[in-house]
Design a protein around this motif. Structure first.
Motif, PDB file in Angstrom:
ATOM      1  N   ILE A  53       1.028  -0.826  -0.402  1.00 50.19           N
ATOM      2  CA  ILE A  53       0.116   0.411   0.078  1.00 50.19           C
ATOM      3  C   ILE A  53       0.604   1.367  -0.326  1.00 50.19           C
ATOM      4  CG2 ILE A  53      -1.234   1.433   1.247  1.00 50.19           C
ATOM      5  CD1 ILE A  53      -2.913  -1.073   2.073  1.00 50.19           C
ATOM      6  N   LYS A  54       1.843   1.161   0.520  1.00 49.67           N
ATOM      7  CA  LYS A  54       2.957   2.303   0.565  1.00 49.67           C
ATOM      8  C   LYS A  54       4.376   2.586   0.347  1.00 49.67           C
ATOM      9  CE  LYS A  54       1.729   3.213   5.722  1.00 49.67           C
ATOM     10  NZ  LYS A  54       2.498   3.277   6.776  1.00 49.67           N
ATOM     11  N   GLY A  55       4.305   3.727  -0.227  1.00 43.57           N
ATOM     12  CA  GLY A  55       5.646   3.366  -1.458  1.00 43.57           C
ATOM     13  C   GLY A  55       5.563   3.828  -3.041  1.00 43.57           C
ATOM     14  N   LYS A  56       6.753   3.402  -3.055  1.00 43.84           N
ATOM     15  CA  LYS A  56       6.585   3.880  -4.866  1.00 43.84           C
ATOM     16  C   LYS A  56       5.435   2.139  -5.084  1.00 43.84           C
ATOM     17  CE  LYS A  56       9.280   3.806  -8.447  1.00 43.84           C
ATOM     18  NZ  LYS A  56      11.068   3.926  -9.507  1.00 43.84           N
ATOM     19  N   GLY A  60       1.785   1.404  -8.935  1.00 41.88           N
ATOM     20  CA  GLY A  60       2.247   0.369  -9.741  1.00 41.88           C
ATOM     21  C   GLY A  60       3.138   0.391 -10.681  1.00 41.88           C
ATOM     22  N   ILE A  61       4.503   0.589  -9.563  1.00 40.90           N
ATOM     23  CA  ILE A  61       5.757   0.681 -10.027  1.00 40.90           C
ATOM     24  C   ILE A  61       6.325  -0.679  -9.122  1.00 40.90           C
ATOM     25  CG2 ILE A  61       7.476   1.467 -10.856  1.00 40.90           C
ATOM     26  CD1 ILE A  61       6.311   4.109 -10.699  1.00 40.90           C
ATOM     27  N   PRO A  62       6.242  -2.120  -9.411  1.00 40.42           N
ATOM     28  CA  PRO A  62       7.133  -2.948  -8.687  1.00 40.42           C
ATOM     29  C   PRO A  62       8.528  -2.753  -8.052  1.00 40.42           C
ATOM     30  CG  PRO A  62       6.199  -4.134 -10.828  1.00 40.42           C
ATOM     31  CD  PRO A  62       6.206  -1.982 -10.765  1.00 40.42           C
ATOM     32  N   ALA A  63       8.966  -2.928  -7.063  1.00 42.81           N
ATOM     33  CA  ALA A  63      10.606  -2.427  -6.861  1.00 42.81           C
ATOM     34  C   ALA A  63      11.476  -2.435  -7.675  1.00 42.81           C
ATOM     35  CB  ALA A  63      10.025  -2.935  -4.810  1.00 42.81           C
ATOM     36  N   GLY A  64      12.210  -1.777  -7.431  1.00 41.38           N
ATOM     37  CA  GLY A  64      13.037  -2.059  -8.330  1.00 41.38           C
ATOM     38  C   GLY A  64      13.149  -1.778  -9.474  1.00 41.38           C
ATOM     39  N   HIS A  65      12.132  -1.308 -10.060  1.00 42.58           N
ATOM     40  CA  HIS A  65      10.887  -1.788 -11.866  1.00 42.58           C
ATOM     41  C   HIS A  65      11.324  -0.318 -12.071  1.00 42.58           C
ATOM     42  CE1 HIS A  65      11.699  -5.876 -12.607  1.00 42.58           C
ATOM     43  NE2 HIS A  65      11.156  -5.718 -11.625  1.00 42.58           N
ATOM     44  N   PRO A  68       4.890   1.600 -14.753  1.00 41.68           N
ATOM     45  CA  PRO A  68       3.818   0.852 -13.936  1.00 41.68           C
ATOM     46  C   PRO A  68       3.555  -0.021 -15.044  1.00 41.68           C
ATOM     47  CG  PRO A  68       3.991   3.554 -14.616  1.00 41.68           C
ATOM     48  CD  PRO A  68       5.254   3.255 -15.464  1.00 41.68           C
ATOM     49  N   ILE A  69       2.815  -0.987 -14.021  1.00 41.57           N
ATOM     50  CA  ILE A  69       3.001  -1.971 -14.502  1.00 41.57           C
ATOM     51  C   ILE A  69       1.489  -2.701 -13.226  1.00 41.57           C
ATOM     52  CG2 ILE A  69       2.609  -4.642 -13.785  1.00 41.57           C
ATOM     53  CD1 ILE A  69       5.418  -3.881 -14.646  1.00 41.57           C
ATOM     54  N   ASP A  70      -0.082  -2.119 -13.734  1.00 42.30           N
ATOM     55  CA  ASP A  70      -0.937  -2.576 -12.728  1.00 42.30           C
ATOM     56  C   ASP A  70      -1.244  -3.979 -12.874  1.00 42.30           C
ATOM     57  OD1 ASP A  70      -1.438   0.410 -12.058  1.00 42.30           O
ATOM     58  OD2 ASP A  70      -2.416   0.361 -14.285  1.00 42.30           O
ATOM     59  N   VAL A  71      -1.144  -4.649 -14.209  1.00 41.56           N
ATOM     60  CA  VAL A  71      -2.007  -5.886 -13.968  1.00 41.56           C
ATOM     61  C   VAL A  71      -0.730  -6.481 -14.794  1.00 41.56           C
ATOM     62  CG1 VAL A  71      -3.185  -7.762 -15.466  1.00 41.56           C
ATOM     63  CG2 VAL A  71      -4.020  -5.598 -15.045  1.00 41.56           C
ATOM     64  N   PRO A  72       0.212  -7.124 -14.096  1.00 42.67           N
ATOM     65  CA  PRO A  72       1.211  -8.363 -14.344  1.00 42.67           C
ATOM     66  C   PRO A  72       0.999 -10.168 -14.459  1.00 42.67           C
ATOM     67  CG  PRO A  72       0.675  -7.967 -12.088  1.00 42.67           C
ATOM     68  CD  PRO A  72      -0.003  -7.280 -12.907  1.00 42.67           C
ATOM     69  N   VAL A  73       1.925  -9.442 -16.088  1.00 44.26           N
ATOM     70  CA  VAL A  73       1.880 -10.770 -16.982  1.00 44.26           C
ATOM     71  C   VAL A  73       2.784 -11.805 -16.643  1.00 44.26           C
ATOM     72  CG1 VAL A  73       0.872 -11.830 -19.246  1.00 44.26           C
ATOM     73  CG2 VAL A  73       0.078  -9.445 -18.612  1.00 44.26           C
ATOM     74  N   PRO A  74       2.345 -12.791 -16.112  1.00 42.51           N
ATOM     75  CA  PRO A  74       3.753 -14.234 -16.072  1.00 42.51           C
ATOM     76  C   PRO A  74       4.166 -14.368 -16.596  1.00 42.51           C
ATOM     77  CG  PRO A  74       1.335 -14.411 -14.901  1.00 42.51           C
ATOM     78  CD  PRO A  74       1.254 -13.708 -15.824  1.00 42.51           C
ATOM     79  N   VAL A  75       5.416 -14.420 -17.508  1.00 43.88           N
ATOM     80  CA  VAL A  75       5.361 -15.058 -18.649  1.00 43.88           C
ATOM     81  C   VAL A  75       7.019 -14.852 -18.831  1.00 43.88           C
ATOM     82  CG1 VAL A  75       5.290 -13.102 -19.812  1.00 43.88           C
ATOM     83  CG2 VAL A  75       5.138 -15.310 -21.482  1.00 43.88           C
ATOM     84  N   THR A  76       7.196 -16.269 -19.946  1.00 46.03           N
ATOM     85  CA  THR A  76       8.921 -16.777 -20.076  1.00 46.03           C
ATOM     86  C   THR A  76       8.946 -16.602 -21.143  1.00 46.03           C
ATOM     87  OG1 THR A  76       9.119 -18.643 -17.108  1.00 46.03           O
ATOM     88  CG2 THR A  76      11.503 -18.038 -18.985  1.00 46.03           C
ATOM     89  N   PRO A  77      10.380 -15.452 -20.787  1.00 44.02           N
ATOM     90  CA  PRO A  77      11.068 -15.888 -22.555  1.00 44.02           C
ATOM     91  C   PRO A  77      11.534 -16.939 -23.223  1.00 44.02           C
ATOM     92  CG  PRO A  77      12.081 -13.842 -21.468  1.00 44.02           C
ATOM     93  CD  PRO A  77      10.746 -14.340 -20.977  1.00 44.02           C
TER      94      PRO A  77
END
Length: 239
Positions: A53-56, A60-65, A68-77
């Motif tokens: 809830i708090k911070g960056k 919608g910005i994952p820590a270390g990135h 902004p990402i609201d809906v993350p898509v789990p996929v492997t290149p």
């Protein structure tokens, strides 16, 4: 509830407000989103279950990135996909050396953007991400990113805007745009707001794009028109 019975509508309003705050307090105590609809309404963008809830992360910005990402898509290149030759992608120090990055002031920072690219820059700024525009090289064979993201290592980013006359979203064209992004840098944004793309269709395109070209990327975001006039970012990051 006694208050609601005594003063009618106003009392009911108070009771509802108290319930909202009770839910907020429970969620805040956990430190992560539990009531997705509540935080979606409160933040004015799509919240997803489990995000801090708090911070960056509130943007919608994952820590270390950086994007902004609201809906993350789990996929492997696909690790065996074609890799872009490193010499084709210009690093930030090279862009600085040749004076291609716009000055960091309000009057000139976006001077190299095309009009359609300004929409992406404004959206990023609304999400707490500041960018500087980048001028292109006139000589061929030197692909230049559109922007530099103002974080510690100044990573380059490329913008692609899909605005077909028909307004129809093209899955294939979206994936091809990601391929063009990978030729310039390792971070990219495809603006799909000029199409009828849904979040689901954007997720499907993200999967195919990352499988085919993710080996050359670190972060990728699709901007989509969501429900209730919300703008949603569907994204993937290397993590």
């Amino acid at each position: 509830m006694t208050l609601a019975l005594d003063v009618g509508g106003f009392g009911l309003y108070v009771a509802l407000a108290v319930e909202r705050e009770r839910r907020r307090a429970l969620t805040a105590a956990a430190g992560t989103v539990r009531n997705v609809q509540y935080w979606t309404d409160r933040w004015g963008r799509v919240a997803f279950y489990g995000e801090p809830i708090k911070g960056k992360q509130r943007l919608g910005i994952p820590a270390g990135h950086t994007l902004p990402i609201d809906v993350p898509v789990p996929v492997t290149p696909d690790p065996f996909a074609d890799r872009v030759l490193g010499m084709k992608v210009l690093p930030t120090p090279t862009l600085e050396y040749f004076g291609k990055i716009a000055p960091d002031n309000d009057e000139e920072r976006w001077k190299h953007f095309l009009p359609k690219e300004l929409g992406v820059a404004r959206w990023l700024e609304s999400r707490g991400v500041s960018v500087l525009s980048v001028d292109t090289f006139k000589s061929p064979g030197r692909p230049t990113p559109d922007a530099i993201v103002k974080v510690d290592d100044l990573p380059p980013a490329e913008f692609k805007i899909m605005q077909p006359k028909s307004g129809s979203f093209s899955h294939l064209q979206c994936v091809e745009n990601v391929e063009l992004i990978a030729l310039k840098c390792r971070r990219g944004i495809v603006d799909l707001r000029g199409t009828d793309a849904s979040i689901v269709r954007a997720e499907r395109a993200m999967v195919d794009a990352v499988v085919e070209h993710g080996v050359n990327l670190d972060e990728l975001v699709f901007i989509v028109n969501g429900s209730h006039q919300q703008i949603v970012s569907v994204g993937w990051s290397r993590g």
